[in-house]
Write an enzyme that holds these catalytic residues in place. Structure first.
Site, PDB file in Angstrom:
ATOM      1  N   TYR A 142       6.154 -45.577  39.495  1.00 29.31           N
ATOM      2  CA  TYR A 142       7.326 -44.734  39.213  1.00 29.31           C
ATOM      3  C   TYR A 142       8.483 -45.029  40.171  1.00 29.31           C
ATOM      4  O   TYR A 142       9.630 -44.701  39.891  1.00 29.31           O
ATOM      5  CB  TYR A 142       6.964 -43.243  39.291  1.00 29.31           C
ATOM      6  CG  TYR A 142       6.016 -42.786  38.196  1.00 29.31           C
ATOM      7  CD1 TYR A 142       5.756 -43.584  37.087  1.00 29.31           C
ATOM      8  CD2 TYR A 142       5.388 -41.550  38.264  1.00 29.31           C
ATOM      9  CE1 TYR A 142       4.891 -43.170  36.088  1.00 29.31           C
ATOM     10  CE2 TYR A 142       4.520 -41.132  37.266  1.00 29.31           C
ATOM     11  CZ  TYR A 142       4.273 -41.949  36.189  1.00 29.31           C
ATOM     12  OH  TYR A 142       3.413 -41.538  35.202  1.00 29.31           O
ATOM     13  N   LYS A 193      -7.783 -49.688  38.797  1.00 29.30           N
ATOM     14  CA  LYS A 193      -8.118 -50.732  37.820  1.00 29.30           C
ATOM     15  C   LYS A 193      -8.178 -52.069  38.562  1.00 29.30           C
ATOM     16  O   LYS A 193      -7.340 -52.946  38.375  1.00 29.30           O
ATOM     17  CB  LYS A 193      -7.043 -50.769  36.723  1.00 29.30           C
ATOM     18  CG  LYS A 193      -7.080 -49.582  35.780  1.00 29.30           C
ATOM     19  CD  LYS A 193      -8.131 -49.697  34.683  1.00 29.30           C
ATOM     20  CE  LYS A 193      -7.736 -50.763  33.688  1.00 29.30           C
ATOM     21  NZ  LYS A 193      -8.831 -50.968  32.701  1.00 29.30           N
ATOM     22  N   ASP A 226      -9.949 -46.127  33.487  1.00 28.32           N
ATOM     23  CA  ASP A 226     -10.137 -45.860  32.051  1.00 28.32           C
ATOM     24  C   ASP A 226     -11.515 -45.238  31.796  1.00 28.32           C
ATOM     25  O   ASP A 226     -11.649 -44.256  31.058  1.00 28.32           O
ATOM     26  CB  ASP A 226      -9.926 -47.124  31.209  1.00 28.32           C
ATOM     27  CG  ASP A 226     -10.703 -48.330  31.723  1.00 28.32           C
ATOM     28  OD1 ASP A 226     -11.147 -48.307  32.884  1.00 28.32           O
ATOM     29  OD2 ASP A 226     -10.878 -49.303  30.964  1.00 28.32           O
ATOM     30  N   ASP A 250      -1.131 -38.953  37.113  1.00 25.74           N
ATOM     31  CA  ASP A 250      -0.281 -38.181  36.201  1.00 25.74           C
ATOM     32  C   ASP A 250      -1.058 -37.893  34.915  1.00 25.74           C
ATOM     33  O   ASP A 250      -1.117 -36.748  34.434  1.00 25.74           O
ATOM     34  CB  ASP A 250       0.971 -39.023  35.896  1.00 25.74           C
ATOM     35  CG  ASP A 250       2.085 -38.207  35.284  1.00 25.74           C
ATOM     36  OD1 ASP A 250       1.914 -36.996  35.127  1.00 25.74           O
ATOM     37  OD2 ASP A 250       3.136 -38.797  34.962  1.00 25.74           O
ATOM     38  N   ASP A 254      -3.454 -34.258  33.804  1.00 24.28           N
ATOM     39  CA  ASP A 254      -3.155 -33.498  32.582  1.00 24.28           C
ATOM     40  C   ASP A 254      -4.389 -33.377  31.685  1.00 24.28           C
ATOM     41  O   ASP A 254      -4.618 -32.336  31.060  1.00 24.28           O
ATOM     42  CB  ASP A 254      -2.007 -34.152  31.798  1.00 24.28           C
ATOM     43  CG  ASP A 254      -0.652 -33.638  32.270  1.00 24.28           C
ATOM     44  OD1 ASP A 254      -0.613 -33.001  33.349  1.00 24.28           O
ATOM     45  OD2 ASP A 254       0.365 -33.856  31.582  1.00 24.28           O
TER      46      ASP A 254
END
Ligand SMILES: NC(=O)c1ccc[n+]([C@@H]2O[C@H](COP(=O)([O-])OP(=O)(O)OC[C@H]3O[C@@H](n4cnc5c(N)ncnc54)[C@H](O)[C@@H]3O)[C@@H](O)[C@H]2O)c1
Length: 371
Positions: A142, A193, A226, A250, A254
Site C-alpha cells: 500500500y 507467500k 492462501d 487487510d 475482514d
C-alpha cells in the site's frame, strides 16, 4: 495507582453515541477504584471539518501525541462526501495513524456463544472462537514505491505497486505478535507467500530468527497466506495469534471478522513503538465499524465494539488485564441473558438501545466485581 491520560475522539454519526457508553464506563471505573482515568475530548472527521475546515487540527494532534491512549469512535458520512480530498473525514484517522506511527493493527475475532447462530458458518466451527489477527499497517504494497500508472503509448497502460519490507519492519510486528501470544494461548501463526514473493521469503526468515533468539517458548508455525485463508473458514479455532503483512492482513482480518456475526461487535487496536524514555506505547483503539449514517441519531447503535475497544486499551496500554476480562465477561453474560441491540437481534431476544446495552454491561460488571 497511576492516572491514565486518554484522548476521546468520538467523530461522526454513531461515534458520539457509542462513545457516550465508554464515558459512562470510565466514570463507573473511576468511582469504584478500578482505575484512574483522566480524559479530554476532541473533534475528528466531519465534525472537525465543520468546526475548523480540516479533518483533525494540529492542536488535537498534539493532544493525541501527549495522551497515553487515543479512543476513537468513527468518522464520515454523506454530509462530507463532496469536501476536498485532503480534508475528507478519513484523512483525520489516516493522519493520526501516520503521525503516531501506528504500525501494528490488532483485530480480535471473538464469537460469543450467544451469537454463534448469527455467523454464516456452523455453530461448532465458531462457537467460543477467540483469535487475534496482527496486521502490519504502515508498510508493504500500500505504501511501497514506485507506485505508478504509466501510459505506454500503444493504447496500453502499466500500473505498478511495490511490495517492500525491511527487516526492522518485520521484526517489530513479529515482536508484537509473540508478546501478545505469551499473554494468550502461546501460539503464533505467520502467514506470507514465500513460494512466490521475495518479501515472503524475508518475512519467513525474520520470523524464524527472532523466534529462535527471543521467543522460543512460544509455538510458531508458518502457513502460506492462501492456505491460511482457507483454514480460517474451515477450522478457525486452530489459531491463536495470526501475524501477517498489510495486504494479506487487510483481507484476512475482514474474513475473520465475518466469522463472528455483526460489525457492531468488533473492536480493534493500533499500536506504535514503545517510547524508550516513558516505556509507553503509542496506541489508538477504535471499533471496526464506521459511522453508520443509516442509524445515526436513533439511539439504536450497538456499543459493544466501542466498549470492547476500550477494554483493549485497558489490556494493551494500561496492563489492566483483569478489568479488560471483566468487560469481556460482562458482555458475554449480557448477551447470554438475551439482551440484543437491533443489529444482533434474534427471535425471542430483548431488543434494547445503545444506552440500555451500555448500562446492562456496566450493571453486570458491578455484579461480577462484587461476586
Ligand atoms: N474507521 C472509520 O471511522 C470508518 C470505517 C468504515 C467506514 N467509515 C465511514 O462510515 C461511513 C459509513 O460507511 P459504511 O456504511 O460502509 O460502514 P458502517 O460500518 O458505518 O456501516 C455498515 C452497516 O453496519 C451497520 N453498523 C455499523 N456499526 C454498527 C453498530 N455499532 N451498531 C449497529 N449497526 C452498525 C450500519 O448501520 C450499516 O448498515 C462512510 O462515510 C465510511 O467512509 C468509517
Amino acid at each position: 495507582m497511576p492516572t491514565h491520560k486518554l484522548l476521546l475522539l468520538p467523530g461522526d454519526g454513531i461515534g458520539p453515541e457509542v462513545m457516550a457508553e465508554v464515558k459512562r464506563l470510565i466514570a463507573w471505573m473511576n468511582d469504584h477504584g478500578l482505575g484512574r482515568f483522566d480524559y479530554e475530548e476532541g473533534l475528528v472527521g466531519g465534525a472537525a471539518y465543520d468546526a475548523h475546515g480540516v479533518a483533525v487540527t494540529d492542536d488535537t494532534m498534539a493532544k493525541a501525541q501527549a495522551a497515553d491512549a487515543v479512543i476513537f469512535g468513527a468518522v464520515g458520512g454523506p454530509k462530507w462526501d463532496k469536501v476536498p480530498y485532503d480534508v475528507r473525514p478519513e484523512a483525520g484517522l489516516l493522519r493520526l495513524r501516520k503521525e503516531l506511527k501506528l504500525f501494528a493493527n490488532l483485530r480480535p475475532a471473538i464469537c460469543y456463544p450467544a451469537l454463534a447462530e448469527s455467523s454464516s458458518l456452523k455453530r461448532e466451527v465458531v462457537d467460543g472462537l477467540d483469535i487475534v489477527i496482527v496486521r502490519e499497517l504502515t508498510g508493504g504494497v500500500y505504501f511501497g514505491e514506485p507506485k505508478t500508472i504509466t501510459d505506454l503509448g500503444n493504447g496500453q497502460k502499466r500500473a505498478v505497486d511495490t511490495q517492500v519490507y525491511d527487516t526492522y519492519e518485520i521484526e517489530r510486528i513479529a515482536r508484537v505478535a509473540f508478546e501478545l501470544a505469551r499473554k494468550r494461548r502461546n501460539k503464533v501463526t505467520s502467514m506470507e507467500k514465500r513460494n512466490v514473493m521475495k518479501t515472503g521469503v524475508l518475512w519467513n526468515e525474520v520470523m524464524t530468527v527472532l523466534h529462535k533468539r527471543e521467543f522460543s517458548d512460544v509455538q510458531l508455525e508458518h502457513v502460506l497466506a492462501d492456505a491460511g485463508g482457507m483454514q480460517l473458514v474451515r477450522w478457525p479455532k486452530q489459531f491463536d495469534v495470526i501475524v501477517t503483512d498489510n495486504l494479506f492482513g487487510d483481507m484476512l482480518s475482514d474474513v475473520a471478522a465475518m466469522l463472528t456475526g455483526s460489525l457492531g461487535m468488533l473492536p480493534s487496536a493500533s499500536l506504535g513503538e514503545v517510547d524508550p524514555k516513558t516505556k509507553k506505547r503509542r496506541a489508538l483503539y477504535e471499533p471496526v465499524h464506521g459511522s453508520a449514517p443509516d442509524i445515526a441519531g436513533k439511539g439504536v447503535a450497538n456499543p459493544i465494539a466501542m466498549l470492547a475497544s476500550f477494554g483493549m486499551a485497558l489490556r494493551y496500554s494500561f496492563d489492566l488485564g483483569r478489568d479488560a476480562d471483566l468487560i469481556d465477561e460482562a458482555i458475554a453474560n449480557v448477551l447470554a441473558t438475551g439482551y440484543r441491540t437491533a443489529d444482533i437481534a434474534s427471535p425471542g431476544a430483548t431488543v434494547v438501545g445503545t444506552r440500555e446495552m451500555g448500562e446492562a454491561v456496566i450493571r453486570e460488571m458491578k455484579r461480577l466485581a462484587a461476586a
